[in-house]
Design an enzyme around this catalytic site. Structure first.
Site, PDB file in Angstrom:
ATOM      1  N   GLY A   1      38.323  48.871  36.402  1.00 16.69           N
ATOM      2  CA  GLY A   1      37.431  49.006  37.778  1.00 16.69           C
ATOM      3  C   GLY A   1      36.915  47.586  37.860  1.00 16.69           C
ATOM      4  O   GLY A   1      37.182  46.608  37.302  1.00 16.69           O
TER       5      GLY A   1
ATOM      6  N   ARG B   1      34.568  44.382  38.399  1.00 17.31           N
ATOM      7  CA  ARG B   1      33.602  43.939  37.265  1.00 17.31           C
ATOM      8  C   ARG B   1      33.577  44.747  35.640  1.00 17.31           C
ATOM      9  O   ARG B   1      32.607  44.807  35.161  1.00 17.31           O
ATOM     10  CB  ARG B   1      32.314  43.936  37.714  1.00 17.31           C
ATOM     11  CG  ARG B   1      32.065  43.323  39.057  1.00 17.31           C
ATOM     12  CD  ARG B   1      31.993  41.774  38.727  1.00 17.31           C
ATOM     13  NE  ARG B   1      31.437  40.975  40.003  1.00 17.31           N
ATOM     14  CZ  ARG B   1      31.541  39.781  39.990  1.00 17.31           C
ATOM     15  NH1 ARG B   1      32.112  39.014  38.882  1.00 17.31           N
ATOM     16  NH2 ARG B   1      31.020  39.104  41.296  1.00 17.31           N
ATOM     17  N   SER B   2      34.794  45.050  35.381  1.00 19.05           N
ATOM     18  CA  SER B   2      34.844  45.915  34.088  1.00 19.05           C
ATOM     19  C   SER B   2      35.084  44.754  33.044  1.00 19.05           C
ATOM     20  O   SER B   2      34.958  45.223  31.932  1.00 19.05           O
ATOM     21  CB  SER B   2      36.436  46.828  34.055  1.00 19.05           C
ATOM     22  OG  SER B   2      37.315  45.997  34.216  1.00 19.05           O
TER      23      SER B   2
ATOM     24  N   ALA C   1      47.421  32.897  40.483  1.00 20.96           N
ATOM     25  CA  ALA C   1      46.095  33.770  41.337  1.00 20.96           C
ATOM     26  C   ALA C   1      46.963  34.031  42.511  1.00 20.96           C
ATOM     27  O   ALA C   1      47.347  33.272  43.312  1.00 20.96           O
ATOM     28  CB  ALA C   1      45.258  32.519  41.798  1.00 20.96           C
TER      29      ALA C   1
ATOM     30  N   HIS D   1      35.807  32.142  37.439  1.00 18.11           N
ATOM     31  CA  HIS D   1      37.164  32.397  36.583  1.00 18.11           C
ATOM     32  C   HIS D   1      37.643  31.035  36.266  1.00 18.11           C
ATOM     33  O   HIS D   1      38.014  30.576  35.066  1.00 18.11           O
ATOM     34  CB  HIS D   1      38.135  33.124  37.371  1.00 18.11           C
ATOM     35  CG  HIS D   1      37.807  34.600  37.478  1.00 18.11           C
ATOM     36  ND1 HIS D   1      38.950  35.335  37.696  1.00 18.11           N
ATOM     37  CD2 HIS D   1      36.773  35.156  37.592  1.00 18.11           C
ATOM     38  CE1 HIS D   1      38.509  36.619  37.872  1.00 18.11           C
ATOM     39  NE2 HIS D   1      37.116  36.528  37.536  1.00 18.11           N
ATOM     40  N   ARG D   2      37.508  29.919  36.975  1.00 19.39           N
ATOM     41  CA  ARG D   2      38.135  28.552  36.735  1.00 19.39           C
ATOM     42  C   ARG D   2      37.171  28.057  35.634  1.00 19.39           C
ATOM     43  O   ARG D   2      37.775  27.415  34.628  1.00 19.39           O
ATOM     44  CB  ARG D   2      38.001  27.749  38.095  1.00 19.39           C
ATOM     45  CG  ARG D   2      39.262  28.140  39.052  1.00 19.39           C
ATOM     46  CD  ARG D   2      38.859  27.302  40.437  1.00 19.39           C
ATOM     47  NE  ARG D   2      40.305  27.389  41.074  1.00 19.39           N
ATOM     48  CZ  ARG D   2      40.338  27.084  42.486  1.00 19.39           C
ATOM     49  NH1 ARG D   2      39.233  26.593  42.885  1.00 19.39           N
ATOM     50  NH2 ARG D   2      41.451  27.497  43.037  1.00 19.39           N
TER      51      ARG D   2
ATOM     52  N   ARG E   1      38.246  29.433  32.193  1.00 20.48           N
ATOM     53  CA  ARG E   1      39.484  28.730  31.640  1.00 20.48           C
ATOM     54  C   ARG E   1      39.561  27.595  31.132  1.00 20.48           C
ATOM     55  O   ARG E   1      38.948  26.539  31.565  1.00 20.48           O
ATOM     56  CB  ARG E   1      40.504  28.907  32.811  1.00 20.48           C
ATOM     57  CG  ARG E   1      40.587  30.376  33.346  1.00 20.48           C
ATOM     58  CD  ARG E   1      41.976  30.497  34.230  1.00 20.48           C
ATOM     59  NE  ARG E   1      41.966  29.417  35.178  1.00 20.48           N
ATOM     60  CZ  ARG E   1      41.541  29.933  36.546  1.00 20.48           C
ATOM     61  NH1 ARG E   1      40.982  30.934  36.832  1.00 20.48           N
ATOM     62  NH2 ARG E   1      41.940  28.983  37.486  1.00 20.48           N
TER      63      ARG E   1
END
Length: 316
Positions: free
Chosen positions: A155, A157-158, A178, A195-196, A199
């Site tokens: 879901g 934010r899981s 992406a 997210h960046r 990584r």
């Protein structure tokens, strides 16, 4: 080269004295303790590292084993040992609990190859359990190429995106696909930026909805984030919100590319039913299409898992 680890933990051991965290409490309740990974507790060819020839490098040291074999060792938790130029190591002992991406960097530099023995040291309560370390080590030691397909469901934010990144963290080369909009509102842009930041800097990013094309041409590691945003874009591109039938050729194309890929792919998708029930016909159509697409991709995957509250349940 035979390496015996009589201690794998951080300097305070695991569980740490007087620590009340869940990780340490679980081990203490089970009567389990891991001793620190000190040079006298790590044996190479039956001889402790403390008694082997050693050369310091930034973040750690090199040790010479039998027949001149070379071992790269992290100095402690958080240390990122730098390899000597042009050296291919026979073994590396790294802080994988804290920095699994450093293994990917060493592979990228050619210091770690398929012949290199990889072990985790300086482990501690940054990991929830020894079983979790074993789980992670299994995919960090996997071959870098495919074909191999993993579908991660969850879901909002899981933790499914973080799990996907974790699974590929030790790869030398990763293409991050992406599929979401490049613009969006401020909250969406902050999600993308977060997210960046997670990584490794050397990962390649491709912003595209031609997911089938990427899967058909890729041969290394690919992370797709995610299938839901790709489906929304495909429905936009085919004007399928009022007539879902229009997008079905794109779904067939994607499933075919997923089945035939040569890459090691980890894809993230939303599990239908874990959020609000759509109240509009177009919303219900999207949910139906995504649910069926998830089933089709899972059927063609070597691995599938459900991520809930950051915890992973493998789907058999």
């Amino acid at each position: 080269m035979y390496i015996e680890l009589r201690g794998i933990a951080a300097p305070d051991g695991w569980p740490a004295p007087d620590c009340r965290c869940a990780s340490c409490s679980r081990l203490r309740a089970a009567g389990v303790r891991y001793e620190p990974a000190t040079p006298d507790r790590i044996l190479v060819g039956g001889v402790p590292l403390a008694d082997r020839p050693r050369t310091g490098v930034p973040g750690g040291y090199e040790v010479r084993g039998p027949q001149g074999r070379r071992v790269l060792v992290a100095a402690g938790p958080g240390a990122l040992p730098e390899p000597a130029g042009g050296v291919e190591y026979d073994a590396v002992l790294l802080d994988l609990a804290g920095s699994p991406e450093h293994l990917g960097r060493l592979r990228r530099l050619g210091a770690v190859t398929s012949r290199t023995e990889v072990a985790a040291v300086h482990v501690d309560h940054r990991l929830p359990s020894p079983a979790e370390l074993e789980r992670r080590m299994a995919f960090w030691k996997q071959p870098q190429d495919g074909p191999h397909r993993t579908l991660l469901l969850g879901g909002t934010r899981s933790g499914k995106s973080a799990e996907a990144e974790l699974r590929l963290a030790a790869c030398a080369e990763v293409r991050y696909v992406a599929t979401g909009p490049s613009g969006g509102d401020p909250e969406w842009r902050e999600r993308v930026a977060a997210h960046r930041r997670r990584r490794p800097a050397w990962w390649e990013t491709a912003e595209t909805t031609d997911l089938a094309g990427v899967l058909a041409s890729a041969t290394g590691a690919v992370l797709v984030d995610g299938i839901g945003t790709w489906l929304a874009a495909a429905m936009d591109e085919t004007a399928a919100w009022d007539d879902p039938f229009r997008v079905r050729p794109r779904l067939d194309e994607l499933v075919s590319a997923w089945r035939g890929t040569r890459a090691r792919v980890v894809a993230v998708s939303e599990e239908v039913g874990l959020s609000l029930v759509p109240v509009t016909p177009s919303g219900r159509a999207f949910g139906d299409l995504l649910g069926r697409l998830n089933q089709r991709l899972a059927a063609e995957s070597e691995e599938a898992a459900l991520v809930v509250a950051g915890r992973v349940m493998e789907l058999r």
